[in-house]
Write a protein that holds these residues in place. Structure first.
Motif, mmCIF file in Angstrom:
data_model
loop_
_atom_site.group_PDB
_atom_site.id
_atom_site.type_symbol
_atom_site.label_atom_id
_atom_site.label_comp_id
_atom_site.label_asym_id
_atom_site.label_seq_id
_atom_site.Cartn_x
_atom_site.Cartn_y
_atom_site.Cartn_z
ATOM 1 N N ILE A 283 0.806 -1.216 0.000
ATOM 2 C CA ILE A 283 0.000 0.000 0.000
ATOM 3 C C ILE A 283 0.846 1.275 0.000
ATOM 4 O O ILE A 283 0.540 2.219 -0.720
ATOM 5 N N LEU A 284 1.898 1.325 0.813
ATOM 6 C CA LEU A 284 2.690 2.551 0.861
ATOM 7 C C LEU A 284 3.561 2.718 -0.371
ATOM 8 O O LEU A 284 3.812 3.847 -0.812
ATOM 9 N N LEU A 285 4.041 1.626 -0.943
ATOM 10 C CA LEU A 285 4.802 1.729 -2.183
ATOM 11 C C LEU A 285 3.927 2.305 -3.282
ATOM 12 O O LEU A 285 4.332 3.223 -4.014
ATOM 13 N N THR A 286 2.695 1.791 -3.400
ATOM 14 C CA THR A 286 1.758 2.309 -4.405
ATOM 15 C C THR A 286 1.466 3.783 -4.160
ATOM 16 O O THR A 286 1.499 4.601 -5.078
ATOM 17 N N GLY A 287 1.192 4.132 -2.908
ATOM 18 C CA GLY A 287 0.873 5.522 -2.601
ATOM 19 C C GLY A 287 2.029 6.461 -2.869
ATOM 20 O O GLY A 287 1.841 7.554 -3.419
ATOM 21 N N THR A 288 3.245 6.040 -2.511
ATOM 22 C CA THR A 288 4.401 6.916 -2.702
ATOM 23 C C THR A 288 4.714 7.117 -4.180
ATOM 24 O O THR A 288 5.073 8.234 -4.607
ATOM 25 N N LEU A 289 4.574 6.070 -4.978
ATOM 26 C CA LEU A 289 4.761 6.243 -6.420
ATOM 27 C C LEU A 289 3.748 7.236 -6.993
ATOM 28 O O LEU A 289 4.030 7.937 -7.971
ATOM 29 N N GLY A 290 2.590 7.309 -6.360
ATOM 30 C CA GLY A 290 1.573 8.261 -6.798
ATOM 31 C C GLY A 290 1.894 9.708 -6.484
ATOM 32 O O GLY A 290 1.190 10.614 -6.940
ATOM 33 N N VAL A 291 2.954 9.954 -5.694
ATOM 34 C CA VAL A 291 3.310 11.328 -5.325
ATOM 35 C C VAL A 291 4.091 12.034 -6.432
ATOM 36 O O VAL A 291 4.042 13.257 -6.550
ATOM 37 N N PHE A 292 4.811 11.287 -7.274
ATOM 38 C CA PHE A 292 5.644 11.925 -8.300
ATOM 39 C C PHE A 292 4.867 12.900 -9.192
ATOM 40 O O PHE A 292 5.356 13.998 -9.475
ATOM 41 N N PRO A 293 3.634 12.561 -9.649
ATOM 42 C CA PRO A 293 2.905 13.527 -10.490
ATOM 43 C C PRO A 293 2.489 14.808 -9.782
ATOM 44 O O PRO A 293 2.018 15.742 -10.435
ATOM 45 N N PHE A 294 2.670 14.881 -8.438
ATOM 46 C CA PHE A 294 2.358 16.129 -7.738
ATOM 47 C C PHE A 294 3.197 17.287 -8.280
ATOM 48 O O PHE A 294 2.849 18.450 -8.099
ATOM 49 N N ALA A 295 4.319 16.970 -8.921
ATOM 50 C CA ALA A 295 5.211 18.007 -9.443
ATOM 51 C C ALA A 295 4.694 18.637 -10.734
ATOM 52 O O ALA A 295 5.199 19.683 -11.163
ATOM 53 N N LEU A 296 3.698 18.027 -11.366
ATOM 54 C CA LEU A 296 3.251 18.493 -12.687
ATOM 55 C C LEU A 296 2.701 19.920 -12.687
ATOM 56 O O LEU A 296 3.026 20.701 -13.589
ATOM 57 N N PRO A 297 1.821 20.316 -11.730
ATOM 58 C CA PRO A 297 1.291 21.686 -11.789
ATOM 59 C C PRO A 297 2.376 22.751 -11.716
ATOM 60 O O PRO A 297 2.326 23.749 -12.447
ATOM 61 N N ALA A 298 3.366 22.563 -10.834
ATOM 62 C CA ALA A 298 4.448 23.551 -10.730
ATOM 63 C C ALA A 298 5.212 23.657 -12.045
ATOM 64 O O ALA A 298 5.534 24.759 -12.506
ATOM 65 N N ALA A 299 5.498 22.505 -12.665
ATOM 66 C CA ALA A 299 6.214 22.522 -13.940
ATOM 67 C C ALA A 299 5.377 23.194 -15.027
ATOM 68 O O ALA A 299 5.902 23.973 -15.836
ATOM 69 N N ALA A 300 4.073 22.910 -15.055
ATOM 70 C CA ALA A 300 3.203 23.496 -16.081
ATOM 71 C C ALA A 300 3.118 25.014 -15.943
ATOM 72 O O ALA A 300 3.129 25.748 -16.938
ATOM 73 N N LEU A 301 3.036 25.495 -14.690
ATOM 74 C CA LEU A 301 2.970 26.945 -14.472
ATOM 75 C C LEU A 301 4.314 27.613 -14.715
ATOM 76 O O LEU A 301 4.368 28.790 -15.058
ATOM 77 N N ALA A 302 5.400 26.881 -14.564
ATOM 78 C CA ALA A 302 6.725 27.448 -14.805
ATOM 79 C C ALA A 302 6.943 27.746 -16.271
ATOM 80 O O ALA A 302 7.661 28.687 -16.623
ATOM 81 N N ILE A 303 6.324 26.980 -17.171
ATOM 82 C CA ILE A 303 6.617 27.144 -18.606
ATOM 83 C C ILE A 303 6.186 28.509 -19.148
ATOM 84 O O ILE A 303 7.025 29.175 -19.792
ATOM 85 N N PRO A 304 4.968 29.053 -18.938
ATOM 86 C CA PRO A 304 3.736 28.388 -18.542
ATOM 87 C C PRO A 304 3.033 27.793 -19.761
ATOM 88 O O PRO A 304 3.158 28.311 -20.879
ATOM 89 N N VAL A 305 2.285 26.712 -19.537
ATOM 90 C CA VAL A 305 1.560 26.082 -20.636
ATOM 91 C C VAL A 305 0.340 26.937 -20.991
ATOM 92 O O VAL A 305 -0.116 27.745 -20.175
#
Length: 438
Positions: A283-305
């Motif tokens: 359960i925690l391995l699955t949940g932690t792997l799910g944290v990586f996409p949390f970085a997407l909004p910051a990257a999208a606004l940095a461009i900005p898209v």
């Protein structure tokens, strides 16, 4: 209508879910309204960050006391009292904005009052939902509960953004005040007749020491709380400070930003629906792997898209957040005893939010120093690096789901608060808090 409910969804579960949906509609609109209220009053990026920090500082200061109080008093009464405080603070905030004479110190003071209410509400609320359903249905019940909460995020964000653009932030804050009043009224009707008063036990300091021992004895728990002390700070900063600024300068203002947050809410609803079916063994391995996409909004606004690209990015992020949130809840539900729930929960909340006021208050100066794109790329990098580091903790990789989880049965008396050091509790707070609603 009652016959259409699952057999495990009793009266308390329905009342708690309805209250969360109502409060969520108001909260998600108010999040947008607060940022634009500061900007409309002539505030800068630093001022937006300071008002956000003003809410978070008392939340952090009073969380531990709130957790100890919630383990001593009936939790539903603590929740209702906290909702009343938030109703008053948001109502006063609305009056200040509608008067047209809002000052920064007034907005910061009222935000601080709202944060104080949240400090007592959060630890008290953590165990109520799962205490209202059979243990074997805990994961499914929490996912269903999250579907309702995230559905409210969709409607609240979309409607809030539209109303801020149409009638101004003051009326959105007034609606949030009404929502808190309605949610508190529903929670006042919870059936707690079978729950006896808790034993007095030791003092509050003894309670807090017990809770601390429960946290530090589990490497997976303290590691993820430390991780989210930064992840939450980054996401709160992106959503409450940088997001509105990028939206105002490049995306067309409050409307498109509200649509992006609504897409985020749709993603969390889709993720919760997915988690009603998905039952990962690790359960925690699955949940932690799910944290990586949390970085997407910051990257999208940095461009900005372009504005049209942001909603699908936020949708994917919402799905990943829900994968983590439900996995985290299942881990805590099976590993942490209920009777110390609120104390452990308060440490979880404290760790998860400790860095948020620092991050939001420094958001403006940081973008002035290195530029907004560099600040946003740094936010994304921190999420990725810390999540990678957590995967090196063996218990995070190897903690497995038990065949069944067995908290105390629904609608049965809660056991007296135990003073035994090895009786943990449950928390779901190490997750992005900008989407949490009272």
């Amino acid at each position: 209508m009652a016959a259409a409910r699952p057999s495990w969804a009793g009266r308390n579960f329905v009342l708690l879910s309805a209250a969360t949906v109502i409060a969520g509609l108001g909260n998600n609109g108010a999040m947008i309204a607060t940022s634009f209220a500061v900007l409309d009053a002539g505030g800068s990026a630093a001022d937006v960050g300071l008002v956000a920090a003003a809410r978070t500082v008392p939340l952090i200061l009073f969380l531990l006391i709130g957790g100890a109080v919630a383990d001593r008093l009936p939790r539903h009464r603590v929740m209702v009292a906290a909702n009343s405080v938030n109703c008053v603070s948001q109502g006063a905030f609305a009056l200040v904005i509608l008067s047209g004479t809002a000052h920064l110190w007034e907005m910061a003071l009222l935000a601080a009052l709202g944060g104080t209410g949240q400090a007592f509400f959060a630890p008290a609320s953590e165990g109520m939902v799962l205490a209202s359903v059979p243990g074997e249905q805990a994961g499914r019940a929490f996912a269903v509960f999250r579907i309702g909460a995230n559905g409210a995020a969709i409607g609240g964000s979309a409607l809030g953004g539209a109303l801020v653009a149409a009638v101004g932030p003051g009326w959105v804050l007034a609606a949030d005040s009404v929502a808190f009043a309605a949610a508190g009224a529903l929670r006042a009707f919870l059936d707690v007749s079978g729950i006896p008063k808790r034993a007095a036990g030791g003092g509050i300091l003894d309670d807090l020491r017990d809770g601390w021992r429960e946290v530090v004895s589990r490497s997976w728990l303290w590691a993820i709380v430390v991780q989210f002390s930064v992840v939450n700070a980054v996401m709160i900063t992106v959503h409450s400070v940088y997001g509105p600024l990028v939206a105002k300068e490049h995306l067309g203002g409050a409307g498109p930003w509200g649509l992006a947050l609504a897409a985020f809410g749709a993603g969390t609803a889709a993720g919760a629906l997915l988690m009603t079916r998905l039952k990962p063994r690790r359960i925690l391995l699955t949940g932690t792997l799910g944290v990586f996409p949390f970085a997407l909004p910051a990257a999208a606004l940095a461009i900005p898209v372009p504005a049209g690209w942001l909603p699908p990015i936020m949708f994917c992020t919402g799905i990943s957040i829900e994968i983590f949130a439900v996995s985290w809840m299942v881990a805590l539900h099976q590993e942490i005893p209920e009777e110390k729930f609120s104390r452990v929960s308060s440490y979880d909340w404290l760790g998860s939010l400790a860095m948020a006021p620092i991050a939001t208050s420094l958001a403006g100066p940081t973008q002035d120093l290195i530029g907004r794109p560099a600040a946003l790329w740094s936010c994304a990098a921190l999420i990725i690096l810390l999540t990678t580091a957590v995967l090196f903790i063996p218990d995070v990789r190897h903690l497995t789901r038990h065949p069944t989880t067995t908290p105390h049965p629904p609608h049965q008396p809660e056991p007296p608060t135990s003073r035994t050091p090895n009786n943990p509790t449950q928390s779901t707070s190490s997750r992005p808090q900008h989407n949490a609603g009272n």
